[in-house]
Write a protein that holds these residues in place. Sequence first.
Motif, PDB file in Angstrom:
ATOM      1  N   ALA A  68       0.831  -1.203   0.000  1.00 50.91           N
ATOM      2  CA  ALA A  68       0.000   0.000   0.000  1.00 50.91           C
ATOM      3  C   ALA A  68       0.867   1.255   0.000  1.00 50.91           C
ATOM      4  O   ALA A  68       0.594   2.216  -0.750  1.00 50.91           O
ATOM      5  CB  ALA A  68      -0.929  -0.012   1.218  1.00 50.91           C
ATOM      6  N   VAL A  69       1.903   1.262   0.805  1.00 51.49           N
ATOM      7  CA  VAL A  69       2.812   2.414   0.843  1.00 51.49           C
ATOM      8  C   VAL A  69       3.520   2.585  -0.489  1.00 51.49           C
ATOM      9  O   VAL A  69       3.659   3.704  -1.007  1.00 51.49           O
ATOM     10  CB  VAL A  69       3.829   2.258   1.995  1.00 51.49           C
ATOM     11  N   ARG A  70       3.962   1.478  -1.086  1.00 53.22           N
ATOM     12  CA  ARG A  70       4.654   1.560  -2.375  1.00 53.22           C
ATOM     13  C   ARG A  70       3.727   2.069  -3.464  1.00 53.22           C
ATOM     14  O   ARG A  70       4.147   2.838  -4.339  1.00 53.22           O
ATOM     15  CB  ARG A  70       5.217   0.185  -2.761  1.00 53.22           C
ATOM     16  N   GLN A  71       2.453   1.639  -3.436  1.00 53.23           N
ATOM     17  CA  GLN A  71       1.498   2.147  -4.432  1.00 53.23           C
ATOM     18  C   GLN A  71       1.380   3.659  -4.351  1.00 53.23           C
ATOM     19  O   GLN A  71       1.380   4.357  -5.375  1.00 53.23           O
ATOM     20  CB  GLN A  71       0.129   1.504  -4.203  1.00 53.23           C
ATOM     21  N   LEU A  72       1.267   4.165  -3.141  1.00 51.74           N
ATOM     22  CA  LEU A  72       1.114   5.613  -2.953  1.00 51.74           C
ATOM     23  C   LEU A  72       2.406   6.353  -3.280  1.00 51.74           C
ATOM     24  O   LEU A  72       2.371   7.490  -3.755  1.00 51.74           O
ATOM     25  CB  LEU A  72       0.660   5.895  -1.523  1.00 51.74           C
ATOM     26  N   LEU A 234       4.090  -7.822  -8.871  1.00 51.30           N
ATOM     27  CA  LEU A 234       4.188  -6.819  -7.810  1.00 51.30           C
ATOM     28  C   LEU A 234       5.638  -6.565  -7.415  1.00 51.30           C
ATOM     29  O   LEU A 234       5.949  -5.536  -6.816  1.00 51.30           O
ATOM     30  CB  LEU A 234       3.394  -7.285  -6.577  1.00 51.30           C
ATOM     31  N   ALA A 235       6.503  -7.517  -7.723  1.00 51.63           N
ATOM     32  CA  ALA A 235       7.950  -7.342  -7.466  1.00 51.63           C
ATOM     33  C   ALA A 235       8.247  -6.875  -6.054  1.00 51.63           C
ATOM     34  O   ALA A 235       8.638  -5.729  -5.841  1.00 51.63           O
ATOM     35  CB  ALA A 235       8.528  -6.349  -8.471  1.00 51.63           C
ATOM     36  N   PRO A 236       8.066  -7.758  -5.059  1.00 52.74           N
ATOM     37  CA  PRO A 236       8.384  -7.379  -3.679  1.00 52.74           C
ATOM     38  C   PRO A 236       9.854  -7.036  -3.518  1.00 52.74           C
ATOM     39  O   PRO A 236      10.714  -7.614  -4.184  1.00 52.74           O
ATOM     40  CB  PRO A 236       8.029  -8.646  -2.885  1.00 52.74           C
ATOM     41  N   ARG A 237      10.122  -6.117  -2.638  1.00 53.25           N
ATOM     42  CA  ARG A 237      11.501  -5.662  -2.440  1.00 53.25           C
ATOM     43  C   ARG A 237      11.935  -5.983  -1.029  1.00 53.25           C
ATOM     44  O   ARG A 237      11.230  -5.745  -0.062  1.00 53.25           O
ATOM     45  CB  ARG A 237      11.598  -4.156  -2.684  1.00 53.25           C
ATOM     46  N   ASP A 238      13.146  -6.502  -0.909  1.00 56.85           N
ATOM     47  CA  ASP A 238      13.672  -6.870   0.392  1.00 56.85           C
ATOM     48  C   ASP A 238      13.690  -5.651   1.310  1.00 56.85           C
ATOM     49  O   ASP A 238      14.117  -4.572   0.932  1.00 56.85           O
ATOM     50  CB  ASP A 238      15.095  -7.421   0.244  1.00 56.85           C
ATOM     51  N   GLY A 239      13.228  -5.849   2.543  1.00 59.04           N
ATOM     52  CA  GLY A 239      13.210  -4.765   3.505  1.00 59.04           C
ATOM     53  C   GLY A 239      11.935  -3.967   3.493  1.00 59.04           C
ATOM     54  O   GLY A 239      11.764  -3.055   4.296  1.00 59.04           O
ATOM     55  N   MET A 240      11.011  -4.267   2.577  1.00 59.26           N
ATOM     56  CA  MET A 240       9.752  -3.537   2.507  1.00 59.26           C
ATOM     57  C   MET A 240       8.599  -4.535   2.535  1.00 59.26           C
ATOM     58  O   MET A 240       7.918  -4.779   1.546  1.00 59.26           O
ATOM     59  CB  MET A 240       9.695  -2.657   1.259  1.00 59.26           C
TER      60      MET A 240
END
Length: 402
Positions: A68-72, A234-240
């Motif tokens: 949700a934070v990454r989308q925004l 969605l490509a998750p990112r390490d640490g997020m």
Amino acid sequence: MNIWGAALALFVSTFTGEASYPGVVVAITKGDQVIAVQGYGHDSSGAPMTEHTKMPIASVSKSFTALAVRQLADAGKIDLDRPVFDSRVTPRQLLAHTSGISDRTLPEKSLPQPSSPAEAVSRAQDVLRSAVPDGQFRYTNTNYHLAARLVELASGENFNSYLRSHIFEPLGMRETVAIDVTPRDLPSDYRRGYGYAYGFSVPLTEPDRFVAGSDGVITTGADMAKWLAAQPKLAPRDGMGWRADSKGQLRHSGIWFTATAGQLLTSSGHGIAVMSNSGLTLGNEGTSALEDGIADVLDGRTPEEPGPYRLIVDLVLAALALSSLVLGIRALRRPRKLHKAWQVLRFVPLGVLVTMPWLIGLLFGGRDITFFQLMHYSLPLVVWLAVSGVMNASVAVVRWVR
């Protein structure tokens, strides 16, 4: 059922039996394709576990908050590297648990619980102002409580509503909801999870806790399969919201006092989600071993044999409690002369019992826990310390009097 499916079913069934999990749901994907969703065992009403059984995923919820934070951020509504809430802490640091906030600076479970993300920010305001992000990893739910409020401020929507509209519904996760407080907000068709002690699994109500942003997603195996299938895009990112393990695989675990869960993205392209209705206890620190075993089966390796660790731990604690009782009675019946100063040592077990929430926190990186929650975590441990403490204190008092 093919050989692969039979091997997987045998492993999961064996594991759940050895680990004393009453019920488990497993979802497996390969790339963006769902290849298996299966329930094992039963819920606390006695009904079979299925792909539609409502289950908490605990801190696995953090990966949804991070998305949700990454989308925004992608929409230009959040700057990941600009400090927020009148502090030196950035959204990126909140998501990576490097904000400088910890359970030691803000004991999030033992303090009065907020009822909304806005109240969570108010509770953390003093700690936020003094927090010094130093790059050091300190895991605490507070970081994600604050991230939930950040989503609200940036989107103008309630956090749980945002997840529904921008993540759950677009992914077709129609059986999934997010809540603020346990057990108050749990869905009506949710069945209680289990606590465990002395070889018995007992249905328990999850303690009162604020979980928005940190561990408040309630979902099903069918919906978690959709979530995993979406991860290549969605490509998750390490640490997020995800973390890399020693093998470079992305994963996140989740623990409630009445449930455990985990998700894993393997190097071979499989997605694995596991949800169990048995809570955090000594000898059961989550579902990671089950996820790893499933990954081994999928990749043609032989998984490690599971063991009844919870039962062994509890039987040892039961033996210690019984020994403390017998030795205490014997000492009361056959008093011996001992210098009074040494009798002070007999109060050590009571001291350990009183400080046990703090000591347990030290073992888990400074995590916060209340005494009531400690009894959910390990009733046999509390019983042993209580029996030992009472018997030793009684002997000390009797000998002082005599």
